[in-house]
Write a protein that holds these residues in place. Structure first.
Motif, mmCIF file in Angstrom:
data_model
loop_
_atom_site.group_PDB
_atom_site.id
_atom_site.type_symbol
_atom_site.label_atom_id
_atom_site.label_comp_id
_atom_site.label_asym_id
_atom_site.label_seq_id
_atom_site.Cartn_x
_atom_site.Cartn_y
_atom_site.Cartn_z
ATOM 1 N N UNK A 642 0.813 -1.216 0.000
ATOM 2 C CA UNK A 642 0.000 0.000 0.000
ATOM 3 C C UNK A 642 0.849 1.269 0.000
ATOM 4 N N UNK A 643 1.754 1.418 -0.960
ATOM 5 C CA UNK A 643 2.568 2.626 -1.062
ATOM 6 C C UNK A 643 1.697 3.792 -1.522
ATOM 7 N N UNK A 672 14.434 2.634 0.535
ATOM 8 C CA UNK A 672 13.567 3.209 -0.495
ATOM 9 C C UNK A 672 14.378 3.329 -1.775
ATOM 10 N N UNK A 673 13.873 2.780 -2.852
ATOM 11 C CA UNK A 673 14.514 2.851 -4.160
ATOM 12 C C UNK A 673 13.599 3.600 -5.130
ATOM 13 N N UNK A 674 14.224 4.157 -6.186
ATOM 14 C CA UNK A 674 13.414 4.833 -7.200
ATOM 15 C C UNK A 674 13.875 4.420 -8.593
ATOM 16 N N UNK A 675 12.978 4.582 -9.524
ATOM 17 C CA UNK A 675 13.259 4.337 -10.939
ATOM 18 C C UNK A 675 12.974 5.619 -11.700
ATOM 19 N N UNK A 706 10.999 11.380 -13.852
ATOM 20 C CA UNK A 706 9.758 10.628 -13.764
ATOM 21 C C UNK A 706 9.971 9.529 -12.712
ATOM 22 N N UNK A 707 9.519 9.808 -11.500
ATOM 23 C CA UNK A 707 9.818 8.941 -10.360
ATOM 24 C C UNK A 707 8.788 7.831 -10.234
ATOM 25 N N UNK A 708 9.284 6.624 -9.894
ATOM 26 C CA UNK A 708 8.485 5.558 -9.300
ATOM 27 C C UNK A 708 9.263 5.033 -8.104
ATOM 28 N N UNK A 709 8.568 4.714 -7.014
ATOM 29 C CA UNK A 709 9.234 4.302 -5.779
ATOM 30 C C UNK A 709 8.826 2.881 -5.398
ATOM 31 N N UNK A 710 9.731 2.212 -4.707
ATOM 32 C CA UNK A 710 9.413 0.936 -4.080
ATOM 33 C C UNK A 710 10.208 0.847 -2.781
ATOM 34 N N UNK A 723 8.664 -4.087 -2.734
ATOM 35 C CA UNK A 723 7.221 -3.881 -2.770
ATOM 36 C C UNK A 723 6.779 -3.584 -4.202
ATOM 37 N N UNK A 724 5.473 -3.546 -4.403
ATOM 38 C CA UNK A 724 4.948 -3.095 -5.693
ATOM 39 C C UNK A 724 5.299 -1.619 -5.877
ATOM 40 N N UNK A 725 5.622 -1.216 -7.110
ATOM 41 C CA UNK A 725 6.015 0.163 -7.371
ATOM 42 C C UNK A 725 4.848 1.107 -7.117
ATOM 43 N N UNK A 726 5.183 2.314 -6.658
ATOM 44 C CA UNK A 726 4.167 3.338 -6.453
ATOM 45 C C UNK A 726 3.739 3.906 -7.806
ATOM 46 N N UNK A 727 2.746 4.741 -7.760
ATOM 47 C CA UNK A 727 2.351 5.415 -8.993
ATOM 48 C C UNK A 727 3.446 6.407 -9.398
ATOM 49 N N UNK A 728 3.478 6.772 -10.665
ATOM 50 C CA UNK A 728 4.535 7.644 -11.183
ATOM 51 C C UNK A 728 4.318 9.085 -10.715
ATOM 52 N N UNK A 729 5.433 9.762 -10.395
ATOM 53 C CA UNK A 729 5.379 11.166 -9.976
ATOM 54 C C UNK A 729 6.426 11.937 -10.773
#
Length: 1311
Positions: A642-643, A672-675, A706-710, A723-729
């Protein structure tokens, strides 16, 4: 009323327009040059009680400029100190010393006040009341004996004399032992002794009250009080009067309800002053003894200031305030009832300060205010004085206005300095304070030390002080780096005292700061420096450990800190020091606990400290069984779920999540990682870490990403799945925040300059169209910046530059949205070229035959044409000085030594003595070497020669011939050789060393008259005039002459004693001419075996004795003898002949050396047993002995039956004769004789600890002659023994045998 209102308005106007008064500086250097009114610095207490045995000392010290003079008043009138010879005033001080010896001390009692005066005013001290301490005697009184009924209450009154100060009361007996106090028996605050109920044990005649007077250290004693407690079942007043009972009860044996002995009645009152200690007391009677308790009506007792004494009969409250007033109820309780008493407490207050008046320094025409704010109950009365005179009696001054506790001074002028006194008093006391007003005109002074360095940690506040003094008060202005004017704003605050505060210090705040103090009389500046340091941070924290008992636990604590600060690491266990145990090992970045025990469990904290900050981290250690049953399963945690992204801004966002299952191991942290889907899709990058207790993180973002976090969770086992990736920011583009790093300029060839840098990453670009603006210009040359903009490159080549010229370079980033920050200027250099000139002034100094020192002059900097790397010294050996030029060493190669930096000298090691060398030097830069210097030749002196090239020894019978060759390296002119030799064996040198010298042309010598077959050691070395060189060593031995052996003895012709060795000699033989040499070999036979001895002159260590049965086909058996010269062969068969030889084996080769074979015959044991056993006389003798034993046994039994049991065991224990043979305990018969074949002692016989019975040395054995068993001769010559079959003697037993005692001796114990 209207007047007070108008004055209040006027006061507000004055306050609004008043110039701030200057604080009095504390710097003594400033005070030294300023005029100052007097200030009292030391005075005696208001109430001074003196000891009449000592002098009276009344203190009064003051300071001022000029130094004040002192005077005194006593009881309100002037006290003329000079007229009283007993009174002395200390020089430079107002302190009085009164000598009261021989005088009545009462004459000096009174109220004293000190006055300090100089040209600028007068200060006064407190009123000091002087009283003499007193310790009066007890008034005489008749003490009646007291008789009381058991169970009633009792009070023993003390009534001490009134002393000054009041005495300390305590009760003791005749033996000076304090009387025991408890819940039943207690001492009241007034000193009386209270018994809540008396017992029979209270009967005694030595209740004594003592009073100790502290000042005089004297103790007064009251007359003893006698108390008798009577035990009676019934008692009436008539009986009581007969016994003189002073107190009785209507129910003497019964219990009764509590009642208060003090205070009396239901209520009482108590008054206490604010700040003092309140003591309330309630003592109750009753049987059983009552329990006491306290409470305050409408409130709680102040736990931090309250204490209960005397078994809760006394309550004490310290530092009383107005809130402590009220009703206090004490309650006495026993099982028959309860009684209460209420104490109404009121709190009054002597005057106390809210704010005392403060000294003022005013400039002319300034306005100041003195305030004297006090409080008390009742409200204190305030009176103002000036220079010790009541203000109402002082000359009128229109610039001075007084309103109760405030004095306003307007437009003061020079010469109006004075000391004001504020006196506040009520019925409980008074306060007096001095405050001077000094009117000065002074230019500014900076009191903060110059060039002071302040160090702070990044993101912490910084305070830069600028303490000043001046009149009028100076105005403070701050500058940074002497250019930028600092104003109070968001990041800076300038305080009223001149201190500059930086709310959040950053690295760019470091630098030089200047504060300037200005008033209308001048200006003064001061410089300070600020250094902003990197914070100390623990990068790798210690982690939670679960360790099995007996294993090791390792906590890591890796730290980052500012390199200019020295860190100190400290480990704590449970917030205390580590145990003093060698199992705890502290390293630079870890703590190791070896052999863990249960006591090691706890929380371990790593603290890293510097002089400016500290950081800490903790982890728990859990100790478990080595094989826990059932085992706890530790697994990686489940991934978070639930990110969610919240609090979204241009440059930040908040990420929250729900942790997964921890699986028996607490979560230590979240990663915390980002793509970046725009620049690096499908690549996950570590962003940040948060502690395991957090479920949210504030993330600072970069533009144009263009961030996505997990999120990954980590426990002791490891990381969870992502975890499942968060929505894009997505963040909006912006100008770059950073410039390229690692900018440098360096030429690769003459005439160019290569400017290179590390490009920004896509994440750092902050927007599209990333480019780099490269600028350069030659340093220290007046020219404009050259510029070029490049894209998708990390270097730029600039051509047409001078050789090795310094350039200023800067590289700035820019994109479609603007330029990055101003670039930092770095210094680079254009390309180098080879040096143009060679070093001059080459000079060589030879220190010894192997080391020389070379000096040269440095080349000019412009001719180096690059960065100076150093100098290369090339040197080569041309030839030896004893060689001709045509014999020069053609194979010799140049040796090179490089001396880095700008050195102008160096050492040349490893030279060869007595040689000619050639040398030249080149200068070296990054491009290469310059031209060589002119050749320089030098010679090395002679040294010691090398060892002779060889040494050969040719052996003879009694001589040795030595030949040798000259050294390969003479290192000079040879003058001869020295030979040392001496005899030597395999390991130890023996004999005296002989020395022989030879001229240089002799290389052989023959040594005669040497001992034959002897090993010699030779040492030979060569010599020059410098001494002898290393030696060459060799060992050799002479030949051995032929040696005849001793004649052989025939077997059977020797002595009749079988223990005498039988000697055999080998035939003549010739020793081998080379190698080990054997001499005479002797053989003999003893009871232990065959004895072989020999002479041996060799040096080999592997020596064996080999033997085999004669005329048999068996192989040789061998036994090692090491370095011995004799050996015993054991276990040989009797009556058998053996061939024996001694063999020496050379460990360095296959050579084998052996003696001739010798024949050794082991004799058989003679036996006559068959002949004796068949003789009739022997059979008859044995029968007679058996009959005699039978008769003796019958006699023994008869006597035993007649005389009762004979104490055999007691007699045996009394004699303790080792020859006595006891009877068997079960049937009374003798122990059985042993079987001679079994070699066992008689049953029941005593044997030594080793299991054998040794024969007396005087006994003669028949065993060696082959007849008789284990018999023996008695002292009278009679023979008693037993016969047995033939026993073969074991040669390994020697002369010892397991013999049993004689049966006759055993029987003698019963006679």
């Amino acid at each position: 009323m209207d007047f007070r209102l108008s004055f209040g308005v006027l006061l507000m106007v004055f306050l609004c327009h008043m110039t701030s008064a200057l604080e009095v500086p504390l710097d003594p250097k400033v005070l030294e040059g300023l005029p100052q009114p007097p200030t009292i610095t030391l005075q005696s207490p208001k109430d001074y009680i003196f000891d009449p045995r000592e002098n009276i000392v009344i203190h009064c010290e003051a300071k001022g400029k000029p130094h004040p003079s002192f005077s005194w008043t006593r009881n309100g009138t002037h006290f003329d100190v000079e007229k009283d010879p007993k009174v002395l005033m200390k020089p430079g001080s107002g302190t009085l010393v009164i000598d009261i010896s021989g005088e009545k001390a009462e004459a000096y009692e009174g109220t004293y006040q000190c006055t300090a005066h100089n040209d600028h005013g007068t200060a006064v001290s407190n009123n000091i009341v002087i009283r003499q301490s007193r310790s009066p005697l007890w008034s005489k009184e008749r003490i009646e004996a007291i008789t009381v009924q058991m169970g009633v209450s009792l009070v023993l009154q003390c009534r001490p004399p009134a002393g000054l100060p009041p005495p300390v009361i305590f009760w003791m007996d005749n033996n000076f032992q304090r009387l025991p106090l408890d819940r039943r028996v207690s001492q009241a605050l007034n000193g009386d002794l209270y018994f809540s109920n008396v017992l029979s044990e209270d009967t005694r005649n030595d209740y004594i009250c003592y009073a100790r007077f502290p000042h005089t250290q004297t103790i007064q004693q009251k007359q003893p009080i006698s108390v008798t407690v009577l035990e009676m079942d019934t008692m009436n007043e008539t009986v009581a009067s007969l016994y003189n009972i002073t107190k009785f009860s209507a129910n003497p044996a019964g219990e009764y309800r509590p009642g208060f002995m003090t205070p009396l009645g239901d209520t009482s009152t108590e008054m206490v002053l604010r700040g003092e200690t309140l003591e309330l007391e309630c003592i109750a009677e009753g049987l059983p003894t009552p329990e006491m308790s306290w409470q305050k009506d409408g409130g709680e007792l102040p736990t931090s200031r309250v204490s209960f004494l005397n078994y809760k009969k006394t309550v004490k409250i310290s530092d009383v305030s107005e809130a402590d007033a009220g009703d206090y109820t004490c309650t006495a309780t026993n099982r028959l009832g309860t009684v209460d008493h209420v104490i109404k407490v009121t709190v009054k207050a002597a005057p106390f300060w809210i704010s005392a008046p403060r000294n003022l320094i005013l400039a002319p025409n300034e306005t100041g205010i003195l305030t004297c704010r006090v409080n008390g109950d009742p409200k204190p009365e305030i009176r103002w004085f000036i220079n010790g005179v009541p203000l109402e009696n002082a000359p009128e001054d229109h610039t001075r206005k007084v309103d109760d506790d405030t004095v306003i001074l307007s437009n003061v002028q020079s010469g109006s300095s004075a000391v004001y006194q504020c006196n506040a008093s009520n019925e409980f006391g008074y306060l007096i304070a001095n405050a001077f007003v000094s009117v000065l005109a002074e230019p500014p002074r900076v009191l903060t030390p110059p060039n002071q360095v302040y160090q702070v940690i990044t993101n912490s506040p910084a305070l830069l002080h600028c303490a000043t003094f001046g009149s009028p008060i100076p105005t403070i202005t701050w500058f940074k780096d002497s250019k930028i004017s600092i104003k109070s704003g968001d990041s800076y605050v300038i305080h009223e005292n001149g201190t500059l505060e930086i709310n959040v210090a950053q690295s760019q705040n470091s630098g030089k700061y200047t504060c300037i103090a200005t008033n209308n009389l001048g200006i003064k500046e001061n410089h300070v420096f600020l250094e902003v340091k990197e914070p100390t941070r623990i990068l790798k924290q210690p982690e939670y450990k679960v360790v099995q008992r007996g294993m090791s636990a390792i906590f890591e604590c890796k730290v980052k800190h500012d390199p200019s600060l020295i860190p100190t690491m400290t480990w704590l266990k449970n917030n205390g020091k580590l145990p003093d145990d060698e199992r705890f090992e502290v390293d630079a970045d870890s703590l190791t606990i070896k052999d863990v025990t249960d006591e090691d469990e706890g929380t371990y904290t790593c603290i890293m400290s510097t002089t400016l900050d500290r950081d800490s981290a903790s982890a728990m250690l859990t100790v478990v069984e080595a094989t826990p049953t059932p085992a706890i399963v530790y697994e990686k945690p489940d991934p978070p779920t639930d990110l969610e992204l919240t609090d979204q801004t241009e440059r930040s966002v908040r990420l929250t999540w729900i942790p997964g299952d921890e699986h028996n191991s607490p979560t230590q942290k979240f990663l915390i990682q980002f793509e970046d889907l725009l620049h690096q899709p499908n690549v996950w990058v570590n962003f940040t870490e948060v502690p395991g207790m957090s479920t949210t993180a504030h993330l600072d973002l970069s533009p144009y990403v263009y961030y996505s976090f997990r999120v990954l969770a980590k426990n002791q086992v490891g990381y969870s799945q992502p975890s499942q990736a968060s929505r894009q920011y997505r963040t909006n583009p912006a100008a770059p925040d950073d410039n390229p790093s690692h900018v440098q300029g360096e030429g690769t060839e003459p005439g160019n300059l290569v400017i290179s840098w590390r490009s920004l990453t896509g994440l750092q670009s902050n927007g599209p169209g990333l480019e780099y603006k490269v600028q350069w210009r030659q340093k220290d040359v007046d020219q404009e910046w050259s510029s070029r903009t490049v894209a998708n490159a990390s270097q730029l080549v600039v051509s047409g530059t001078p050789v090795f010229a310094p350039y200023e370079i800067k590289v700035q980033s820019l994109n479609d949205y603007g330029n990055g920050p101003e670039a930092e200027v770095i210094i680079g250099y254009s390309g180098e070229d080879l040096p143009l000139s060679a070093p001059d002034g080459v000079l060589v100094m030879v220190h010894n035959s192997t080391v020389a020192e070379v000096h040269w002059e440095p080349v000019s900097s412009h001719s180096i044409r690059g960065k100076l790397k150093g100098y290369k010294v090339y040197y080569r050996r041309e030839r030896g000085l004893h060689e001709a030029e045509e014999e020069a060493d053609q194979e010799s190669q140049d040796q090179v030594l490089t001396f880095n930096g700008n050195l102008t000298e160096g050492h040349l090691p490893g030279l060869q003595p007595y040689s000619l060398y050639n040398l030249f030097i080149r200068v070296l830069n990054s491009k290469g070497e310059g031209p060589p210097s002119p050749d320089k030749q030098f010679e090395t002196p002679e040294g010691v020669p090398g060892p002779p090239s060889f040494l050969q020894v040719n052996p003879g019978l009694d001589s040795l011939t030595l030949e040798w060759g000259p050294p390969l390296n003479n290192n000079g002119r040879l003058i001869g050789y020295t030979l040392r030799y001496q005899p030597a064996n395999a390991t130890i040198e023996t004999g005296l060393v002989k020395i022989m010298d030879f001229p240089v042309n002799e290389t052989t010598v023959t040594l005669d008259s040497l001992n034959s077959s002897v090993q010699y050691k030779f040492d030979l070395n060569a010599k020059t005039i410098k001494g002898a060189g290393p030696s060459i060593t060799k060992e050799a031995s002479t030949f051995m002459e032929t040696t005849p052996t001793a004649p052989t003895a025939e077997v059977g012709k020797g002595p009749t004693d079988p223990t005498t060795p039988i000697t055999q000699s080998p035939p003549l033989h010739k020793a081998p001419s080379v190698g080990p040499v054997f001499g005479t070999v002797n053989t003999s036979v003893s009871e232990e075996g065959a004895v072989i001895s020999w002479e041996y002159f060799g040096h080999h260590k592997n020596i064996y004795v080999e033997y085999t049965v004669e005329n048999s086909k068996e192989g040789w058996k061998k036994e090692s003898v090491n370095s011995s010269h004799s050996h015993v062969l054991k276990g040989l068969k009797p009556g058998t002949s053996y061939r024996v030889r001694v063999v020496a084996r050379d460990p360095a080769g296959p050579m084998l050396h052996s003696t001739n074979e010798e024949v050794v015959t082991v004799p058989a044991v003679p036996s006559r047993h068959v002949d004796i056993a068949t003789q009739g006389w022997f059979i008859g003798l044995m029968c007679a002995i058996a009959l005699l034993i039978l008769v003796l046994l019958i006699v023994c039994f008869i006597k035993r039956n007649k005389g009762g049991k004979y104490p055999v065991k007691e007699k045996e224990e009394a004699h303790q004769d080792p020859e006595i043979q006891p009877m068997k305990e079960d049937d009374g018969t003798f122990g059985e004789y042993s079987d001679t074949e079994d070699h066992k002692p008689l049953k029941g016989s005593r044997t030594p600890s080793n299991g054998t019975v040794r024969r007396d040395e005087s006994d003669d054995s028949l065993v060696d002659y082959g007849e008789g068993g284990d018999g023996q001769f008695n002292e009278d010559g009679s023979f008693i023994g037993q016969y047995s079959g033939k026993k073969e003697k074991d040669t390994h037993e020697g002369n010892e045998s397991s013999e049993a005692p004689s049966p006759v001796n055993a029987m003698n114990s019963f006679v």
